[in-house]
Design a protein around this motif. Sequence first.
Motif, PDB file in Angstrom:
ATOM      1  N   ASP A 108       0.854  -1.181   0.000  1.00 37.77           N
ATOM      2  CA  ASP A 108       0.000   0.000   0.000  1.00 37.77           C
ATOM      3  C   ASP A 108       0.894   1.236   0.000  1.00 37.77           C
ATOM      4  O   ASP A 108       2.008   1.208   0.530  1.00 37.77           O
ATOM      5  N   TYR A 109       0.389   2.330  -0.568  1.00 38.39           N
ATOM      6  CA  TYR A 109       1.221   3.529  -0.668  1.00 38.39           C
ATOM      7  C   TYR A 109       0.426   4.830  -0.668  1.00 38.39           C
ATOM      8  O   TYR A 109       1.002   5.904  -0.727  1.00 38.39           O
ATOM      9  N   LEU A 110      -0.880   4.786  -0.592  1.00 40.25           N
ATOM     10  CA  LEU A 110      -1.694   6.004  -0.533  1.00 40.25           C
ATOM     11  C   LEU A 110      -2.242   6.135   0.886  1.00 40.25           C
ATOM     12  O   LEU A 110      -2.897   5.227   1.392  1.00 40.25           O
ATOM     13  N   HIS A 111      -1.970   7.273   1.509  1.00 41.28           N
ATOM     14  CA  HIS A 111      -2.310   7.446   2.924  1.00 41.28           C
ATOM     15  C   HIS A 111      -3.035   8.772   3.128  1.00 41.28           C
ATOM     16  O   HIS A 111      -2.580   9.812   2.650  1.00 41.28           O
ATOM     17  N   THR A 112      -4.165   8.729   3.837  1.00 41.34           N
ATOM     18  CA  THR A 112      -4.932   9.939   4.092  1.00 41.34           C
ATOM     19  C   THR A 112      -4.807  10.411   5.533  1.00 41.34           C
ATOM     20  O   THR A 112      -5.052  11.574   5.808  1.00 41.34           O
ATOM     21  N   GLY A 113      -4.483   9.541   6.436  1.00 40.28           N
ATOM     22  CA  GLY A 113      -4.427   9.889   7.848  1.00 40.28           C
ATOM     23  C   GLY A 113      -5.718   9.544   8.569  1.00 40.28           C
ATOM     24  O   GLY A 113      -5.713   9.315   9.768  1.00 40.28           O
ATOM     25  N   TRP A 114      -6.829   9.524   7.882  1.00 42.00           N
ATOM     26  CA  TRP A 114      -8.113   9.191   8.497  1.00 42.00           C
ATOM     27  C   TRP A 114      -8.681   7.893   7.936  1.00 42.00           C
ATOM     28  O   TRP A 114      -9.744   7.454   8.335  1.00 42.00           O
ATOM     29  N   TRP A 115      -7.981   7.259   7.023  1.00 43.70           N
ATOM     30  CA  TRP A 115      -8.415   6.014   6.394  1.00 43.70           C
ATOM     31  C   TRP A 115      -7.209   5.105   6.317  1.00 43.70           C
ATOM     32  O   TRP A 115      -6.080   5.585   6.183  1.00 43.70           O
ATOM     33  N   PRO A 116      -7.388   3.792   6.373  1.00 44.44           N
ATOM     34  CA  PRO A 116      -6.220   2.903   6.246  1.00 44.44           C
ATOM     35  C   PRO A 116      -5.475   3.145   4.930  1.00 44.44           C
ATOM     36  O   PRO A 116      -6.070   3.517   3.917  1.00 44.44           O
ATOM     37  N   THR A 117      -4.183   2.952   4.957  1.00 46.53           N
ATOM     38  CA  THR A 117      -3.364   3.118   3.759  1.00 46.53           C
ATOM     39  C   THR A 117      -3.836   2.123   2.698  1.00 46.53           C
ATOM     40  O   THR A 117      -4.172   0.983   3.006  1.00 46.53           O
ATOM     41  N   PHE A 118      -3.866   2.556   1.432  1.00 47.35           N
ATOM     42  CA  PHE A 118      -4.410   1.738   0.342  1.00 47.35           C
ATOM     43  C   PHE A 118      -3.572   1.934  -0.909  1.00 47.35           C
ATOM     44  O   PHE A 118      -2.521   2.567  -0.858  1.00 47.35           O
ATOM     45  N   ASN A 119      -4.018   1.374  -2.022  1.00 43.28           N
ATOM     46  CA  ASN A 119      -3.272   1.478  -3.276  1.00 43.28           C
ATOM     47  C   ASN A 119      -4.240   1.701  -4.438  1.00 43.28           C
ATOM     48  O   ASN A 119      -5.451   1.745  -4.244  1.00 43.28           O
ATOM     49  N   LEU A 120      -3.705   1.855  -5.647  1.00 43.86           N
ATOM     50  CA  LEU A 120      -4.564   2.094  -6.816  1.00 43.86           C
ATOM     51  C   LEU A 120      -5.477   0.912  -7.111  1.00 43.86           C
ATOM     52  O   LEU A 120      -6.606   1.107  -7.565  1.00 43.86           O
ATOM     53  N   ALA A 121      -5.017  -0.290  -6.858  1.00 44.59           N
ATOM     54  CA  ALA A 121      -5.858  -1.466  -7.087  1.00 44.59           C
ATOM     55  C   ALA A 121      -7.087  -1.417  -6.185  1.00 44.59           C
ATOM     56  O   ALA A 121      -8.203  -1.705  -6.636  1.00 44.59           O
ATOM     57  N   ASP A 122      -6.898  -1.028  -4.932  1.00 48.51           N
ATOM     58  CA  ASP A 122      -8.031  -0.894  -4.014  1.00 48.51           C
ATOM     59  C   ASP A 122      -9.014   0.159  -4.529  1.00 48.51           C
ATOM     60  O   ASP A 122     -10.233  -0.031  -4.490  1.00 48.51           O
ATOM     61  N   THR A 123      -8.466   1.264  -5.017  1.00 47.78           N
ATOM     62  CA  THR A 123      -9.301   2.333  -5.567  1.00 47.78           C
ATOM     63  C   THR A 123     -10.072   1.840  -6.788  1.00 47.78           C
ATOM     64  O   THR A 123     -11.266   2.138  -6.940  1.00 47.78           O
ATOM     65  N   ALA A 124      -9.425   1.072  -7.640  1.00 45.15           N
ATOM     66  CA  ALA A 124     -10.093   0.530  -8.828  1.00 45.15           C
ATOM     67  C   ALA A 124     -11.214  -0.424  -8.427  1.00 45.15           C
ATOM     68  O   ALA A 124     -12.311  -0.383  -9.010  1.00 45.15           O
ATOM     69  N   ILE A 125     -10.969  -1.270  -7.444  1.00 43.61           N
ATOM     70  CA  ILE A 125     -11.985  -2.226  -6.987  1.00 43.61           C
ATOM     71  C   ILE A 125     -13.205  -1.494  -6.437  1.00 43.61           C
ATOM     72  O   ILE A 125     -14.349  -1.800  -6.799  1.00 43.61           O
ATOM     73  N   VAL A 126     -12.988  -0.515  -5.583  1.00 40.28           N
ATOM     74  CA  VAL A 126     -14.104   0.224  -4.980  1.00 40.28           C
ATOM     75  C   VAL A 126     -14.851   1.033  -6.042  1.00 40.28           C
ATOM     76  O   VAL A 126     -16.084   1.019  -6.088  1.00 40.28           O
ATOM     77  N   THR A 127     -14.118   1.716  -6.908  1.00 37.53           N
ATOM     78  CA  THR A 127     -14.760   2.497  -7.969  1.00 37.53           C
ATOM     79  C   THR A 127     -15.553   1.586  -8.896  1.00 37.53           C
ATOM     80  O   THR A 127     -16.693   1.896  -9.258  1.00 37.53           O
TER      81      THR A 127
END
Length: 169
Positions: A108-127
């Motif tokens: 994982d490499y995307l971090h918001t501070g208020w959500w667990p760290t995630f990646n582009l694959a996670d974003t693609a799955i949710v979208t």
Amino acid sequence: MAAAAAAVAAVDLAAKAWAQQDLSATGVELGPVDLRLGYNPGVAFSVGAEAPAWLVIAVTATITAAVAAFAWRAARHGGRAQLAALALVLGGAVANLADRAADGVVTDYLHTGWWPTFNLADTAIVTGALLLAVTAWRGDAAQKRSDRSDAAEASPPRDASSPSGRGDV
């Protein structure tokens, strides 16, 4: 659809390789979404993190195969939005599975501070899942409109000159 899914997987796997090689543990602050290297031995929200890696890989492989089979069947008759959604879900699932197969964890490499760290694959799955839900909802609404239209066409014509609509006075 297969090409789009492969592109999603390739972009995510390339980003994961970059993150593992060049992203320091302290990360890079960018604003609402920072770059921070992390590893997830579980699935979404670290569910199953304590399970053996082989079990998590087997379960995710089974789910990915089911998504691929569904996408294969939908490819013949699905609309553009549905196929795009399936490509996003399948590409993300394949990328996370390929990453997990290497060492038992997902990078994982995307971090918001208020959500667990995630990646582009996670974003693609949710979208993709959200887009699938919207296309299903729109399809159901269109089907109901079509059913009402078919029912109206099947009913006998009404004589507007009569209060009862049957032509009698």
